[in-house]
Scaffold this motif. Structure first.
Motif, PDB file in Angstrom:
ATOM      1  N   UNK A   1       5.038  30.370 -16.492  1.00  0.00           N
ATOM      2  CA  UNK A   1       6.458  30.594 -16.802  1.00  0.00           C
ATOM      3  C   UNK A   1       6.627  31.798 -17.732  1.00  0.00           C
ATOM      4  N   UNK A   2       5.790  31.909 -18.750  1.00  0.00           N
ATOM      5  CA  UNK A   2       5.876  33.057 -19.664  1.00  0.00           C
ATOM      6  C   UNK A   2       5.566  34.356 -18.923  1.00  0.00           C
ATOM      7  N   UNK A   3       4.599  34.303 -18.038  1.00  0.00           N
ATOM      8  CA  UNK A   3       4.239  35.490 -17.239  1.00  0.00           C
ATOM      9  C   UNK A   3       5.412  35.937 -16.374  1.00  0.00           C
ATOM     10  N   UNK A   4       6.051  34.983 -15.699  1.00  0.00           N
ATOM     11  CA  UNK A   4       7.189  35.316 -14.833  1.00  0.00           C
ATOM     12  C   UNK A   4       8.378  35.819 -15.652  1.00  0.00           C
ATOM     13  N   UNK A   5       8.570  35.262 -16.837  1.00  0.00           N
ATOM     14  CA  UNK A   5       9.655  35.739 -17.705  1.00  0.00           C
ATOM     15  C   UNK A   5       9.429  37.187 -18.096  1.00  0.00           C
ATOM     16  N   UNK A   6       8.208  37.518 -18.452  1.00  0.00           N
ATOM     17  CA  UNK A   6       7.910  38.896 -18.847  1.00  0.00           C
ATOM     18  C   UNK A   6       8.105  39.851 -17.666  1.00  0.00           C
ATOM     19  N   UNK A   7       7.718  39.404 -16.465  1.00  0.00           N
ATOM     20  CA  UNK A   7       7.925  40.240 -15.275  1.00  0.00           C
ATOM     21  C   UNK A   7       9.412  40.424 -14.996  1.00  0.00           C
ATOM     22  N   UNK A   8      10.200  39.356 -15.168  1.00  0.00           N
ATOM     23  CA  UNK A   8      11.662  39.477 -15.010  1.00  0.00           C
ATOM     24  C   UNK A   8      12.203  40.539 -15.961  1.00  0.00           C
ATOM     25  N   UNK A   9      11.766  40.484 -17.194  1.00  0.00           N
ATOM     26  CA  UNK A   9      12.256  41.426 -18.210  1.00  0.00           C
ATOM     27  C   UNK A   9      11.849  42.865 -17.887  1.00  0.00           C
ATOM     28  N   UNK A  10      10.778  43.006 -17.108  1.00  0.00           N
ATOM     29  CA  UNK A  10      10.304  44.347 -16.735  1.00  0.00           C
ATOM     30  C   UNK A  10      10.942  44.854 -15.444  1.00  0.00           C
ATOM     31  N   UNK A  11      11.899  44.095 -14.902  1.00  0.00           N
ATOM     32  CA  UNK A  11      12.592  44.550 -13.704  1.00  0.00           C
ATOM     33  C   UNK A  11      12.092  43.961 -12.404  1.00  0.00           C
ATOM     34  N   UNK A  12      11.117  43.066 -12.496  1.00  0.00           N
ATOM     35  CA  UNK A  12      10.665  42.383 -11.290  1.00  0.00           C
ATOM     36  C   UNK A  12      11.577  41.182 -11.016  1.00  0.00           C
ATOM     37  N   UNK A  13      11.433  40.581  -9.855  1.00  0.00           N
ATOM     38  CA  UNK A  13      12.242  39.427  -9.454  1.00  0.00           C
ATOM     39  C   UNK A  13      11.334  38.550  -8.579  1.00  0.00           C
ATOM     40  N   UNK A  14      10.179  38.164  -9.166  1.00  0.00           N
ATOM     41  CA  UNK A  14       9.113  37.497  -8.412  1.00  0.00           C
ATOM     42  C   UNK A  14       9.527  36.080  -8.027  1.00  0.00           C
ATOM     43  N   UNK A  15       9.295  35.734  -6.766  1.00  0.00           N
ATOM     44  CA  UNK A  15       9.495  34.376  -6.272  1.00  0.00           C
ATOM     45  C   UNK A  15       8.124  33.714  -6.165  1.00  0.00           C
ATOM     46  N   UNK A  16       8.055  32.424  -6.469  1.00  0.00           N
ATOM     47  CA  UNK A  16       6.805  31.716  -6.175  1.00  0.00           C
ATOM     48  C   UNK A  16       7.060  30.626  -5.155  1.00  0.00           C
ATOM     49  N   UNK A  17       6.000  30.185  -4.499  1.00  0.00           N
ATOM     50  CA  UNK A  17       6.106  29.172  -3.455  1.00  0.00           C
ATOM     51  C   UNK A  17       6.088  27.776  -4.079  1.00  0.00           C
ATOM     52  N   UNK A  18       6.150  26.742  -3.230  1.00  0.00           N
ATOM     53  CA  UNK A  18       6.043  25.369  -3.729  1.00  0.00           C
ATOM     54  C   UNK A  18       4.592  24.996  -3.993  1.00  0.00           C
ATOM     55  N   UNK A  19       3.645  25.762  -3.458  1.00  0.00           N
ATOM     56  CA  UNK A  19       2.236  25.503  -3.748  1.00  0.00           C
ATOM     57  C   UNK A  19       1.693  24.244  -3.102  1.00  0.00           C
ATOM     58  N   UNK A  20       2.139  23.919  -1.901  1.00  0.00           N
ATOM     59  CA  UNK A  20       1.688  22.684  -1.252  1.00  0.00           C
ATOM     60  C   UNK A  20       0.190  22.679  -0.971  1.00  0.00           C
ATOM     61  N   UNK A  21      -0.434  23.860  -0.929  1.00  0.00           N
ATOM     62  CA  UNK A  21      -1.880  23.924  -0.707  1.00  0.00           C
ATOM     63  C   UNK A  21      -2.652  23.710  -2.009  1.00  0.00           C
ATOM     64  N   UNK A  22      -1.921  23.560  -3.127  1.00  0.00           N
ATOM     65  CA  UNK A  22      -2.572  23.419  -4.416  1.00  0.00           C
ATOM     66  C   UNK A  22      -2.576  24.709  -5.209  1.00  0.00           C
ATOM     67  N   UNK A  23      -2.028  25.780  -4.649  1.00  0.00           N
ATOM     68  CA  UNK A  23      -2.054  27.087  -5.305  1.00  0.00           C
ATOM     69  C   UNK A  23      -0.736  27.801  -5.033  1.00  0.00           C
ATOM     70  N   UNK A  24      -0.086  28.289  -6.076  1.00  0.00           N
ATOM     71  CA  UNK A  24       1.178  28.981  -5.914  1.00  0.00           C
ATOM     72  C   UNK A  24       0.967  30.371  -5.311  1.00  0.00           C
ATOM     73  N   UNK A  25       1.857  30.755  -4.401  1.00  0.00           N
ATOM     74  CA  UNK A  25       1.915  32.136  -3.945  1.00  0.00           C
ATOM     75  C   UNK A  25       2.959  32.869  -4.774  1.00  0.00           C
ATOM     76  N   UNK A  26       2.750  34.165  -4.988  1.00  0.00           N
ATOM     77  CA  UNK A  26       3.706  34.978  -5.751  1.00  0.00           C
ATOM     78  C   UNK A  26       4.136  36.170  -4.892  1.00  0.00           C
ATOM     79  N   UNK A  27       5.452  36.295  -4.684  1.00  0.00           N
ATOM     80  CA  UNK A  27       6.001  37.351  -3.845  1.00  0.00           C
ATOM     81  C   UNK A  27       6.678  38.390  -4.736  1.00  0.00           C
ATOM     82  N   UNK A  28       6.196  39.640  -4.683  1.00  0.00           N
ATOM     83  CA  UNK A  28       6.561  40.642  -5.697  1.00  0.00           C
ATOM     84  C   UNK A  28       7.892  41.354  -5.453  1.00  0.00           C
TER      85      UNK A  28
END
Length: 464
Positions: A119-146
């Motif tokens: 969550x802190x990582x995504x917040x910092x990316x938001x503040x830097x102008x990113x708008x990253x989406x993550x998946x539900x992680x049903x495989x046990x691992x979140x995907x991150x879309x930049x």
């Protein structure tokens, strides 16, 4: 090249009405989409390291046709092809370095010292102008879309155009909004409701969510890892995750109280908004469970008939009830159940028409590949693995090879009157069809793609 109807950039198309967007002939649409796919490749190849690497390995210098485009689609696994140790050992500088291969933005200067959670990582990316989406992680691992702020306006306008088909005049209309889940977050549907919940409701007071708290990416990651460990009988992993859960007692308590909270949420919705026009978006399973219980209690037609009931996503392993839409109509009182089909990788959903099939907006190019990864002709009716190219992606690569099995009608106009390719309402996950892991064969040279996947993955620094 230009087109008399869609003469601007793909992002400008998102402001056009649905009837205009679905008015082009197949030849017009093919020419336009290929032109913009070529343009996006020229704009992004040298700016996105991962795209440049894959194009080089596949020997692609220009996109001459859709078959060439199919050889440089990213599989959906690309977006979670980071060492899980980056999460477990809080190596967010390394995770950022991995993400930097997938975006045209330069993230190398971001200071990740002091970042300890996703969550802190995504917040910092938001503040830097990113708008990253993550998946539900049903495989046990979140995907991150930049995604970044560059795509946000087209995402907003495209979604409004999608909703306009259900609610004419929606940009100037406000309705009570009901959403039986977390109030906000960065998973795809959470990003959507975070923006559109208050916007459609007109105020925070008329935006009703099940939980007032945001959805934590860290909690979702843990929950999906626990689920994955349970399914695979990994007792060691389960014990480790349980120990972490004990330190997050409030979240666990909230989760265990969900059934009771959900009932209270819908009871209040029916009691206080009976007869009114509302906007309700939820999973088909949640909507159906409430409807069945409500009908058993003698309640029906609880909302105004022109209310908007939007759902999608199927029943996720549960047996489908053939007349489930009729059950929803009877209980909620709506004239129509609006359906959508989409995925985190695409900026907008495919829209279901009055005939119950899904139409693909012109900014998304649908492709179908066979089990060997060979693209099938874009003519007639084709069934196989779904690939898309999202022309709204301006700072990341819009080509994606999904885990969905779809049937596309390329030439046959739908009886609803809209032109363009459409998808039958029988989308299935390959993992569900095979009962296990989805093995994807890609177009082009398979060994080149395997080398590319190794390039995307990064090594875990020693001594960390």
């Amino acid at each position: 090249m230009t087109d008399p109807i869609l003469s601007g950039t793909p992002e400008s198309w998102t402001r056009l009405p649905v009837q205009t967007l679905f008015s082009l002939s197949k030849l017009e649409l093919d020419d336009l989409q290929l032109h913009w796919a070529q343009t996006r490749f020229q704009q992004l190849q040298e700016r996105i390291p991962a795209l440049d690497a894959l194009a080089e390995k596949q020997g692609v210098k220009i996109i001459a046709d859709f078959e060439t485009l199919a050889t440089i689609l990213f599989t959906h696994q690309v977006y979670k092809n980071y060492p899980f140790a980056f999460i477990e050992r809080k190596l967010f500088t390394e995770l950022t370095r991995w993400l930097n291969k997938l975006t045209a933005h330069d993230l190398s200067g971001l200071d990740m010292r002091g970042v300890n959670t996703i969550d802190e990582w995504l917040t910092l990316l938001d503040e830097a102008g990113m708008f990253v989406f993550h998946s539900t992680g049903t495989s046990g691992k979140l995907s991150f879309f930049p995604r970044s702020q560059t795509e946000k306006e087209a995402w907003v306008e495209g979604t409004y155009t999608f909703l306009e088909a259900f609610m004419p005049g929606i940009r100037d209309l406000h309705l009570p909004v009901f959403w039986p889940a977390y109030r906000s977050g960065r998973q795809a549907s959470m990003r959507l409701i975070t923006h559109f919940g208050p916007a459609l409701a007109g105020s925070e007071a008329e935006y009703h969510s099940l939980f007032n708290a945001p959805m934590s990416a860290d909690f979702m990651s843990l929950a999906m890892r626990m689920k994955h460990a349970q399914e695979h009988g990994d007792l060691t992993a389960m014990d480790t995750i349980k120990a972490i859960f004990k330190t997050k007692g409030e979240i666990v308590t909230l989760k265990t109280r969900k059934a009771g909270l959900t009932k209270s949420f819908f009871d209040k919705m029916v009691r206080e908004y009976r007869g009114r026009r509302v906007f309700l978006m939820a999973s088909a399973t949640d909507l159906l469970d409430v409807a069945v219980e409500g009908l058993a209690a003698g309640q029906e037609k609880v909302f105004a008939s022109d209310s908007v009931l939007l759902t999608g996503g199927g029943f996720k392993g549960r047996q489908t009830i053939s007349d489930w839409k009729d059950i929803l109509k009877k209980f909620y009182g709506v004239d129509q159940v609006f359906m959508s089909y989409g995925m985190t990788e695409l900026n907008t959903y495919n829209i279901a028409c009055s005939k119950g099939v899904y139409h693909v907006f012109p900014w998304n190019i649908p492709m179908v590949l066979n089990q060997n990864g060979t693209p099938l002709p874009r003519t007639g009716v084709q069934t196989g693995r779904a690939g898309y190219f999202d022309l709204l992606a301006q700072t990341y690569w819009g080509g994606i090879l999904t885990g969905d099995r779809i049937t596309v009608h390329y030439d046959e106009d739908c009886n609803c009157g809209w032109k363009g390719p459409w998808i039958e309402d029988n989308v299935q996950r390959f993992s569900e069809l095979t009962g296990g892991e989805d093995i994807i064969s890609c177009a082009g040279v398979q060994s080149a793609y395997s080398d590319f996947m190794e390039y995307i993955a990064a090594d875990v620094p020693e001594g960390e």
